[in-house]
Design a protein around this motif. Structure first.
Motif, PDB file in Angstrom:
ATOM      1  N   ASN A 304       0.832  -1.213   0.000  1.00 28.18           N
ATOM      2  CA  ASN A 304       0.000   0.000   0.000  1.00 28.18           C
ATOM      3  C   ASN A 304       0.864   1.259   0.000  1.00 28.18           C
ATOM      4  O   ASN A 304       0.543   2.237  -0.682  1.00 28.18           O
ATOM      5  CB  ASN A 304      -0.918   0.029   1.224  1.00 28.18           C
ATOM      6  CG  ASN A 304      -2.155  -0.813   1.024  1.00 28.18           C
ATOM      7  OD1 ASN A 304      -2.501  -1.149  -0.097  1.00 28.18           O
ATOM      8  ND2 ASN A 304      -2.813  -1.155   2.117  1.00 28.18           N
ATOM      9  N   LYS A 357      -8.600   3.257  -4.764  1.00 28.80           N
ATOM     10  CA  LYS A 357      -7.807   3.086  -5.989  1.00 28.80           C
ATOM     11  C   LYS A 357      -8.701   2.847  -7.199  1.00 28.80           C
ATOM     12  O   LYS A 357      -9.685   2.110  -7.119  1.00 28.80           O
ATOM     13  CB  LYS A 357      -6.829   1.921  -5.807  1.00 28.80           C
ATOM     14  CG  LYS A 357      -5.802   2.259  -4.742  1.00 28.80           C
ATOM     15  CD  LYS A 357      -4.926   1.109  -4.374  1.00 28.80           C
ATOM     16  CE  LYS A 357      -4.103   1.488  -3.152  1.00 28.80           C
ATOM     17  NZ  LYS A 357      -3.438   0.351  -2.534  1.00 28.80           N
ATOM     18  N   SER A 366      -6.937  -5.961   1.507  1.00 31.53           N
ATOM     19  CA  SER A 366      -5.665  -6.366   2.119  1.00 31.53           C
ATOM     20  C   SER A 366      -5.488  -5.789   3.522  1.00 31.53           C
ATOM     21  O   SER A 366      -4.934  -6.460   4.389  1.00 31.53           O
ATOM     22  CB  SER A 366      -4.488  -6.047   1.200  1.00 31.53           C
ATOM     23  OG  SER A 366      -4.482  -4.695   0.862  1.00 31.53           O
TER      24      SER A 366
HETATM   25 MG    MG Z   1      -3.773  -2.848  -0.661  1.00 31.88          MG
END
Ligand code: MG
Ligand code: ADP
Length: 397
Positions: A304, A357, A366
């Motif tokens: 990230n 995103k 995640s």
């Molecule tokens: Mg991620």
């Protein structure tokens, strides 16, 4: 003694008359319906409550058949308590419903015997239990409704729990897929260089051979180089395989090693984006838990940070990782200089499917996965805050 003490002495006749009146008053004062019938079901006497309930006078009722008055029938019913009493010689209790008296009654029937002990009549005391039964029925109906509601609630809760479990397992499945995707990406990055190198060696061998420059020593040397590179490739496969080996039992592991492995895992993709990683802090920090899962959580955070750095086009992209701890506890912070997280997004970044995103590859799971690993599986804490133009994630285990 119910009879009031007379002011003047009474004759025996007067005394009996008084006693009779007294008894009649008592009989009429009872709110239960009382009637006495002879062996033939003929009403001998009724109290006031009974007369009123029948809409007749006591005199009008006397001489009529009780089954006619009470049940509107031409003969006694099969369940007749008087018949049972005569047959058994025992007092009877009965409950019956009758339109004639508008309600449900609970009746106690007792025998009246002559001096010889033979039953000659029966006395019926009937209490109106219509309201009582109605409310009992209402309570029972409500109880039943409640039970059904409870049952329904239980099954609805079970359904909701099953649905949540299902959702959880879908999310976990997606986490695994996402981790797998990262793995494949990372392998691709890790292999690109050595595969290039092997390609170069093979080409140079071909050239040397064509120009008759290839000596046996050179061939041996190139083959040895190639074997070494192949060994590296093979090692990375083993590394990754170990990485994704599912851990059943918690074990003591080195946080420093887990951090190093995580960095190593994503290093090629960081290198290709010109991102520097700076690690600082204490050495030899050991904790108990699941090292591979821990590293997975860390990789998610580093990936990230990488994405944020790529997105922000910052001049000198850096990820700073700091390790501290002791006594079986550890704290690892991952800080980037990618601009941080919008304040309003901060509380939501750990929610499943939350992503800012645009790329179709972003899943938004995640960080949820990292949170699960650290907090649920390892009883630790994963938190985030904005610091110095970047985001800082803190993993405490
Ligand atoms: Mg991620
Ligand atoms: N280091 C970071 N800097 C800025 N934003 C971040 C950072 N880490 C996470 N985020 C935000 O948290 C969101 C959720 O992250 P994540 O759960 O990994 O899902 P994804 O990476 O698929 O979007 C990201 O979309 C991003 O908005």
């Amino acid at each position: 003694m119910l009879i009031e003490k007379p002011d003047v002495p009474l004759s025996e006749h007067e005394y009996i008359l008084r006693a009779k009146q007294e008894w009649e008053h008592t009989f009429d004062a009872v709110t239960d319906l009382i009637f006495i019938i002879d062996l033939d079901h003929t009403i001998i006497r009724v109290n006031r409550a009974m007369a009123e309930r029948c809409g007749l006078t006591a005199q009008e009722l006397a001489g009529r058949k009780c089954f006619d008055v009470i049940h509107g029938a031409t003969c006694y019913p099969a369940y007749c308590s008087h018949e049972r009493l005569v047959e058994s010689g025992e007092p009877q209790t009965i409950e019956f419903e009758t339109e004639q008296l508008h309600g449900t009654f609970e009746a106690f029937v007792s025998p009246i015997r002559n001096d010889a002990g033979h039953i000659i009549a029966s006395v019926h005391v009937a209490r109106d239990v219509t309201e009582k039964r109605r409310s009992e029925q209402l309570v029972a109906a409500q109880q039943k409704q409640l039970e059904e509601f409870n049952k329904d609630l239980e099954s609805r809760i079970a359904e909701a729990v099953a649905e949540l479990r299902n959702k959880d397992s879908i999310i976990m499945q997606q986490c695994r897929l996402s981790a797998m995707g990262d793995l494949v990406n990372s392998i691709a990055h890790h292999w690109r260089q050595p595969l290039n190198n092997i390609g170069l060696i093979v080409q140079s061998l071909q050239l040397a051979y064509k120009s008759n420059d290839l000596t046996v020593d050179e061939l041996d040397a190139e083959i040895a180089d190639t074997m070494e590179i192949l060994q590296q490739i093979s090692d990375t496969i083993d590394d990754f395989r170990n990485f994704f080996h599912h851990e059943e039992e918690p074990c003591s592991f080195s946080v420093n090693e887990a951090v190093a492995r995580s960095i190593n895992f994503v290093m090629p993709s960081l290198n290709s984006k010109g991102i520097k990683v700076v690690t600082a802090g204490q050495a030899d920090i050991n904790v108990v838990g699941y090292p591979n899962e821990y590293a997975q959580a860390l990789i998610n955070i580093i990936v990230n940070a990488r994405d944020a750095l790529v997105e922000s086009h910052v001049g000198k992209p850096v990820i700073s990782i700091s390790i501290s701890g002791g006594d079986g506890r550890s704290s690892v912070t991952v800080l980037d200089n990618g601009g941080g997280i919008d304040e309003e997004d901060l509380p939501r970044v750990f929610d499943p499917y939350f992503t800012t995103k645009k790329s179709g590859k972003a899943t938004g799971i995640s960080l949820y996965m990292s949170k699960m690993i650290i907090e649920k599986n390892m009883n630790g804490c994963l938190a985030v805050r904005n610091v110095d133009g970047g985001a800082e994630f803190r993993i405490e285990v």
